[in-house]
Design an enzyme around this catalytic site. Structure first.
Site, mmCIF file in Angstrom:
data_model
loop_
_atom_site.group_PDB
_atom_site.id
_atom_site.type_symbol
_atom_site.label_atom_id
_atom_site.label_comp_id
_atom_site.label_asym_id
_atom_site.label_seq_id
_atom_site.Cartn_x
_atom_site.Cartn_y
_atom_site.Cartn_z
ATOM 1 N N HIS A 264 0.857 -1.186 0.000
ATOM 2 C CA HIS A 264 0.000 0.000 0.000
ATOM 3 C C HIS A 264 0.890 1.233 0.000
ATOM 4 C CE1 HIS A 264 -3.158 2.799 1.166
ATOM 5 N NE2 HIS A 264 -4.001 1.866 0.769
ATOM 6 N N ASP A 318 -7.825 -5.318 0.094
ATOM 7 C CA ASP A 318 -8.331 -6.210 -0.952
ATOM 8 C C ASP A 318 -7.992 -7.676 -0.715
ATOM 9 O OD1 ASP A 318 -9.638 -4.350 -2.523
ATOM 10 O OD2 ASP A 318 -7.794 -3.734 -3.514
HETATM 11 N N1 ACO Z 1 4.128 -7.449 -4.479
HETATM 12 C C1 ACO Z 1 5.459 -7.465 -4.574
HETATM 13 N N2 ACO Z 1 6.229 -6.375 -4.366
HETATM 14 C C2 ACO Z 1 5.605 -5.234 -4.048
HETATM 15 C C3 ACO Z 1 4.206 -5.137 -3.931
HETATM 16 C C4 ACO Z 1 3.462 -6.314 -4.165
HETATM 17 N N3 ACO Z 1 2.147 -6.322 -4.071
HETATM 18 N N4 ACO Z 1 3.880 -3.896 -3.644
HETATM 19 C C5 ACO Z 1 5.010 -3.191 -3.563
HETATM 20 N N5 ACO Z 1 6.054 -4.002 -3.809
HETATM 21 C C6 ACO Z 1 7.485 -3.633 -3.793
HETATM 22 C C7 ACO Z 1 7.894 -3.015 -5.113
HETATM 23 O O1 ACO Z 1 8.349 -3.982 -6.023
HETATM 24 C C8 ACO Z 1 8.970 -2.063 -4.678
HETATM 25 O O2 ACO Z 1 10.156 -2.794 -4.453
HETATM 26 P P1 ACO Z 1 11.612 -2.153 -4.830
HETATM 27 O O3 ACO Z 1 11.724 -0.941 -3.940
HETATM 28 O O4 ACO Z 1 12.559 -3.238 -4.486
HETATM 29 O O5 ACO Z 1 11.534 -1.812 -6.278
HETATM 30 C C9 ACO Z 1 8.498 -1.578 -3.310
HETATM 31 O O6 ACO Z 1 7.662 -2.614 -2.804
HETATM 32 C C10 ACO Z 1 7.722 -0.294 -3.372
HETATM 33 O O7 ACO Z 1 6.718 -0.433 -4.363
HETATM 34 P P2 ACO Z 1 6.026 0.788 -5.085
HETATM 35 O O8 ACO Z 1 5.486 0.330 -6.406
HETATM 36 O O9 ACO Z 1 6.937 1.976 -5.092
HETATM 37 O O10 ACO Z 1 4.842 1.089 -4.109
HETATM 38 P P3 ACO Z 1 3.599 1.982 -4.459
HETATM 39 O O11 ACO Z 1 3.305 2.771 -3.238
HETATM 40 O O12 ACO Z 1 3.770 2.753 -5.716
HETATM 41 O O13 ACO Z 1 2.474 0.898 -4.742
HETATM 42 C C11 ACO Z 1 0.586 -0.432 -4.693
HETATM 43 C C12 ACO Z 1 1.372 0.657 -3.975
HETATM 44 C C13 ACO Z 1 0.213 0.017 -6.107
HETATM 45 C C14 ACO Z 1 -0.714 -0.686 -3.927
HETATM 46 C C15 ACO Z 1 1.453 -1.732 -4.727
HETATM 47 O O14 ACO Z 1 1.738 -2.152 -3.426
HETATM 48 C C16 ACO Z 1 0.798 -2.850 -5.526
HETATM 49 O O15 ACO Z 1 0.915 -2.880 -6.747
HETATM 50 N N6 ACO Z 1 0.067 -3.796 -4.819
HETATM 51 C C17 ACO Z 1 -0.618 -4.846 -5.513
HETATM 52 C C18 ACO Z 1 -1.970 -4.347 -6.025
HETATM 53 C C19 ACO Z 1 -2.966 -4.145 -4.902
HETATM 54 O O16 ACO Z 1 -3.149 -4.974 -4.046
HETATM 55 N N7 ACO Z 1 -3.657 -2.982 -4.975
HETATM 56 C C20 ACO Z 1 -4.681 -2.633 -4.010
HETATM 57 C C21 ACO Z 1 -4.194 -1.520 -3.121
HETATM 58 S S1 ACO Z 1 -5.411 -1.106 -1.907
HETATM 59 C C22 ACO Z 1 -6.544 -0.235 -2.807
HETATM 60 O O17 ACO Z 1 -6.267 0.427 -3.759
HETATM 61 C C23 ACO Z 1 -7.964 -0.312 -2.373
#
Ligand code: ACO
Length: 392
Positions: A264, A318
Site C-alpha cells: 500500500h 483487498d
Molecule cells: N508485491 C510485490 N512487491 C511489491 C508489492 C506487491 N504487491 N507492492 C510493492 N512491492 C514492492 C515493489 O516492487 C517495490 O520494491 P523495490 O523498492 O525493491 O523496487 C516496493 O515494494 C515499493 O513499491 P512501489 O510500487 O513503489 O509502491 P507503491 O506505493 O507505488 O504501490 C501499490 C502501492 C500500487 C498498492 C502496490 O503495493 C501494488 O501494486 N500492490 C498490488 C496491487 C494491490 O493490491 N492494490 C490494491 C491496493 S489497496 C486499494 O487500492 C484499495
C-alpha cells in the site's frame, strides 16, 4: 527556449498534498484509520454503513431523527427508471460490471438535470439518489446478464440486506447481511486514493455529481486499485493448495511480479481493514463452512511477511475482502462494483468538501519533449523502427 522545468516531479504525486480534508485520516506506520476522527474499529463495532456514510458526508453523526429521515429517503429512492434498466439491457453480457456501473452512473445525469451546486436540496438529492440507486444498478446488471429480470428493491430490508436480496433473488441470512454491511462501512472512505482524487478533480470543474461518481468508478476499476480484490481470488485459485504457496510466491518474486492484495502506498504495516475483514471471514466460515482458500491466504500472508515484511509489504484491504464476498455468494467480477457501492459515500463526502472551497485542479508538468522541431513532408518520413500495426 529556456528550461521552464523548475518544479519537482514526483511520480504518482507521492507525498504531495492534493487537498485539505477533514473526512478521514490514515497513520500508515501505526495502521490507524479514522473517519471524522473515529477509529474504524469502533465504527465497525458500533455503527452501520448508512450512519457512517452520513458521518462522512455531513461531518457528524446523525441524531436518531436525522438518521431515520436519511434511511427513509434512501429506501424511497432505491428504484431505477425503466429507461435506465432498458439501457442496461443493451449492454453486452460479457462486459465487465464495472464498465456497466460507470456507464449507468453517468446516465443518471441524463435524468436528473444539473442544478445549482450551492443549493443544499440539490446536493442532498444527489447524495441520496447515488447511494440509493448504485446498489440497484449493480444487482440489475448481474441479473440481466444472466437473462433474468431485475428484482425490485424491498423497502422493508436494510441497505445491505436489500442489496443481497436483489442480487441473490432471495432473502439473506441476518449474519451475512450484517457482515456485508460492515464490509461496506470498511470500504466507504480512504483519504486521497486514486479514485477519490479522480472524483475531486472532476468535482473541481463544477460538473454534475453523477459525472463525479462515474469518473471515480472508472478509476477504481484498475487492478492496482479496487480491481485487486478480484485478482486475489484468481491468484488463490491458481495456487490451489497450501503446499504450492511458497513456490508460487518465490516464482513471483523472482519475476518481480506484483502480488495482488499486498502493499500500500500509505500503510507500511497490515491494513487495519484487512484485520477486521479477516475476522469477518472467520465468522462466516464458522457459520457457513470453511473455505480452503482461507488456508492458502493465511500461508501467503505468512510467506510475504517473511520475504517482504522488511519493505513494509503486508495485506491490504483487498486481500481478505474477496474471501468474505465469495462466502456471501457474490460473483468474483462483482467484487469491485461492491467496493464502489461503499466508496460512493467517500466520493460524495469529497465532492461536497471540494465544492465548499473549490479551485479547479490544474497542475503543471515537467516537459521533456522537443523544442524548435519542424514539420516533415510526408515523402521524407520513414516507418523504420516504428511499431506499425493496423487494426481491422
Ligand atoms: N508485491 C510485490 N512487491 C511489491 C508489492 C506487491 N504487491 N507492492 C510493492 N512491492 C514492492 C515493489 O516492487 C517495490 O520494491 P523495490 O523498492 O525493491 O523496487 C516496493 O515494494 C515499493 O513499491 P512501489 O510500487 O513503489 O509502491 P507503491 O506505493 O507505488 O504501490 C501499490 C502501492 C500500487 C498498492 C502496490 O503495493 C501494488 O501494486 N500492490 C498490488 C496491487 C494491490 O493490491 N492494490 C490494491 C491496493 S489497496 C486499494 O487500492 C484499495
Amino acid at each position: 527556449m529556456a528550461n521552464m522545468s523548475v518544479c519537482e516531479f514526483r511520480p504518482g504525486l507521492e507525498g504531495i498534498a492534493a487537498a485539505q480534508s477533514s473526512i478521514s485520516c490514515v497513520d500508515g506506520q501505526k495502521g490507524i484509520l479514522e473517519y471524522r476522527g473515529i477509529r474504524i474499529e469502533e465504527l465497525a463495532e458500533k455503527s452501520n454503513f448508512l450512519e457512517t456514510a452520513y458521518l462522512l458526508i455531513w461531518g457528524e453523526l446523525p441524531t436518531k431523527e436525522e438518521l431515520e429521515a436519511f434511511e427513509h429517503e434512501i429506501r424511497y429512492h432505491r428504484r431505477i427508471k425503466y429507461r435506465i434498466q432498458d439501457m442496461m439491457k443493451c449492454f453486452p453480457e460479457s462486459g465487465h460490471p464495472m464498465d456497466a456501473l460507470q456507464a449507468s452512473a453517468a446516465a443518471l445525469g441524463l435524468f436528473y438535470a444539473r442544478r445549482d451546486l450551492d443549493n443544499p436540496v440539490y446536493i442532498r438529492a444527489a447524495v441520496v439518489r447515488l447511494l440509493a440507486k448504485i446498489p440497484t444498478m449493480v444487482a440489475a446488471f448481474q441479473l440481466m446478464r444472466k437473462g433474468n429480470e431485475p428484482v425490485r428493491p424491498r423497502d422493508d430490508l436494510s441497505y445491505a440486506a436489500n442489496f443481497l436480496y436483489m442480487l441473490n433473488e432471495q432473502e439473506t441470512d441476518p449474519l451475512a447481511a450484517h457482515i456485508f454491511d460492515i464490509c461496506l462501512l470498511l470500504h466507504a472512505e480512504h483519504t486521497m486514493n486514486a479514485s477519490t482524487f479522480s472524483a475531486r478533480v472532476t468535482a473541481s470543474t463544477l460538473t454534475d455529481p453523477y459525472a463525479v461518481v462515474a469518473s471515480a468508478v472508472g478509476t477504481l476499476g484498475g487492478p492496482l486499485h479496487g480491481g485487486a480484490n478480484e485478482e486475489v481470488i484468481g491468484m488463490l485459485e491458481e495456487i490451489g493448495s497450501v503446499e504450492n504457496v511458497r513456490p508460487y510466491l518465490e516464482d513471483c518474486l523472482e519475476r518481480k511480479a506484483r502480488i495482488m492484495g499486498f502493499g500500500h502506498r500509505v500503510y507500511k504495516v497490515k491494513d487495519p481493514r484487512a484485520t477486521i475483514l479477516q475476522s469477518l471471514a472467520e465468522k462466516l466460515f464458522e457459520k457457513f463452512g470453511h473455505d480452503k482458500y482461507y488456508d492458502i491466504a493465511l500461508e501467503m500472508e505468512h510467506v510475504i511477511e517473511e520475504r517482504l515484511g522488511q519493505k513494509g509489504i503486508y495485506p491490504n484491504v483487498d486481500f481478505y475482502s474477496g474471501l468474505v464476498y465469495r462466502k456471501l455468494g457474490i460473483p468474483t467480477d462483482l467484487f469491485t462494483p461492491v467496493f464502489a457501492i461503499a466508496r460512493v459515500a467517500g466520493w460524495l463526502a469529497h465532492w461536497k468538501e471540494q465544492l465548499a472551497e473549490n479551485r479547479i485542479f490544474r497542475p503543471t508538468q515537467v516537459y521533456n519533449g522537443l523544442h524548435n522541431s519542424h514539420y516533415i513532408p510526408m515523402e521524407k518520413r520513414s516507418l523504420l523502427g516504428k511499431d506499425h500495426q493496423t487494426i481491422y
